[in-house]
Write a protein that holds these residues in place. Sequence first.
Motif, PDB file in Angstrom:
ATOM      1  N   ASP A   1     -12.901  -3.891  -6.071  1.00 26.79           N
ATOM      2  CA  ASP A   1     -13.503  -3.173  -4.956  1.00 26.79           C
ATOM      3  C   ASP A   1     -12.687  -3.459  -3.694  1.00 26.79           C
ATOM      4  OD1 ASP A   1     -15.041  -2.119  -2.943  1.00 26.79           O
ATOM      5  OD2 ASP A   1     -16.915  -3.051  -3.588  1.00 26.79           O
ATOM      6  N   LYS A   2     -12.242  -2.421  -3.018  1.00 26.33           N
ATOM      7  CA  LYS A   2     -11.416  -2.599  -1.822  1.00 26.33           C
ATOM      8  C   LYS A   2     -12.138  -3.391  -0.738  1.00 26.33           C
ATOM      9  CE  LYS A   2      -8.124  -0.050   1.009  1.00 26.33           C
ATOM     10  NZ  LYS A   2      -7.567   1.301   1.336  1.00 26.33           N
TER      11      LYS A   2
ATOM     12  N   ALA B   1      -4.863  -3.803  -8.635  1.00 22.98           N
ATOM     13  CA  ALA B   1      -6.284  -3.807  -9.002  1.00 22.98           C
ATOM     14  C   ALA B   1      -7.062  -2.764  -8.202  1.00 22.98           C
ATOM     15  CB  ALA B   1      -6.879  -5.195  -8.785  1.00 22.98           C
ATOM     16  N   VAL B   2      -6.741  -2.630  -6.921  1.00 21.87           N
ATOM     17  CA  VAL B   2      -7.422  -1.633  -6.086  1.00 21.87           C
ATOM     18  C   VAL B   2      -7.047  -0.224  -6.532  1.00 21.87           C
ATOM     19  CG1 VAL B   2      -7.538  -0.668  -3.754  1.00 21.87           C
ATOM     20  CG2 VAL B   2      -7.689  -3.133  -4.076  1.00 21.87           C
ATOM     21  N   GLN B   3      -5.759  -0.009  -6.818  1.00 23.59           N
ATOM     22  CA  GLN B   3      -5.295   1.311  -7.251  1.00 23.59           C
ATOM     23  C   GLN B   3      -5.951   1.749  -8.550  1.00 23.59           C
ATOM     24  OE1 GLN B   3      -1.037   0.994  -7.565  1.00 23.59           O
ATOM     25  NE2 GLN B   3      -0.832   0.331  -5.444  1.00 23.59           N
ATOM     26  N   THR B   4      -6.176   0.808  -9.451  1.00 22.57           N
ATOM     27  CA  THR B   4      -6.721   1.141 -10.769  1.00 22.57           C
ATOM     28  C   THR B   4      -8.237   1.034 -10.836  1.00 22.57           C
ATOM     29  OG1 THR B   4      -6.389  -1.148 -11.515  1.00 22.57           O
ATOM     30  CG2 THR B   4      -4.603   0.416 -11.932  1.00 22.57           C
ATOM     31  N   GLY B   5      -8.880   0.666  -9.728  1.00 24.31           N
ATOM     32  CA  GLY B   5     -10.325   0.562  -9.706  1.00 24.31           C
ATOM     33  C   GLY B   5     -10.872  -0.730 -10.280  1.00 24.31           C
ATOM     34  N   ALA B   6      -9.986  -1.676 -10.585  1.00 28.07           N
ATOM     35  CA  ALA B   6     -10.431  -2.951 -11.147  1.00 28.07           C
ATOM     36  C   ALA B   6     -10.994  -3.884 -10.085  1.00 28.07           C
ATOM     37  CB  ALA B   6      -9.272  -3.635 -11.870  1.00 28.07           C
TER      38      ALA B   6
ATOM     39  N   GLN C   1       0.822  -1.203   0.000  1.00 22.14           N
ATOM     40  CA  GLN C   1       0.000   0.000   0.000  1.00 22.14           C
ATOM     41  C   GLN C   1       0.862   1.262   0.000  1.00 22.14           C
ATOM     42  OE1 GLN C   1      -3.457  -0.690  -0.100  1.00 22.14           O
ATOM     43  NE2 GLN C   1      -2.439  -2.674  -0.286  1.00 22.14           N
TER      44      GLN C   1
END
Length: 226
Positions: free
Chosen positions: A198-199, A191-196, A121
């Motif tokens: 859901d956190k 994936a979380v950083q790029t919005g792919a 992170q």
Amino acid sequence: MALSRTRSTRTAKPAATPATRPGGTTLQAAKAAQTRGRLIDATVRCIVKHGYANTTTPRVAEEAGLSRGAMMHHFENGAALIKATIIELHEKRLRAFRRAAEKPEEHDVDTLVETYWAQVQKPAFIAFHELAVAARTDRELGAILFPLQEEFRERFNAQAEALFPEWRDAPAEFDMAMNLSQTILEGMAIAVQTGAMDKAKVPMMLVHLENQIRALMQHTSGSGSV
């Protein structure tokens, strides 16, 4: 950073006779190391904020609060600065891994996974991912990054084997556990950083990974720790 536009043929001036600290370290060397550290940290911040392509030597100098001339005194061109930055990113990761693994409680599966997740992170991981993606099509950057990445992988694996002796009798399972953790956690971070992704799904995925590692642990002599 457009490496081809940041080359310099500047010749460094001969250094003056340095003052020496009681411990043997020169004041000049200590100051130089501190300035280099500022520039590397500034490079990481620029890559995170602006991306690799928009990280230029003037922008890094400004971020570090230095003149471009002062920066070039420590790094003769953009390639030298990027190489030093990649090396430092690798060293930070090795140091963090070593600190975590040296604590007995960190060998617990849940804690190990959560510690690794916390690491990806941080800005250092984001910066490295930016560099890794750019290196795919940037030949100059790739020529710098790929050999360093291979060296890092060898050092990381050797360190892992030394820090986790309880896996010594199951090298294949340990290799799988390490690769599985790295691939899933780093992939989720991207994936979380790029919005792919859901956190909100992260906790469930972490539990699934922990269970996978526990399954691999059944092949080791111990059953309570990684």
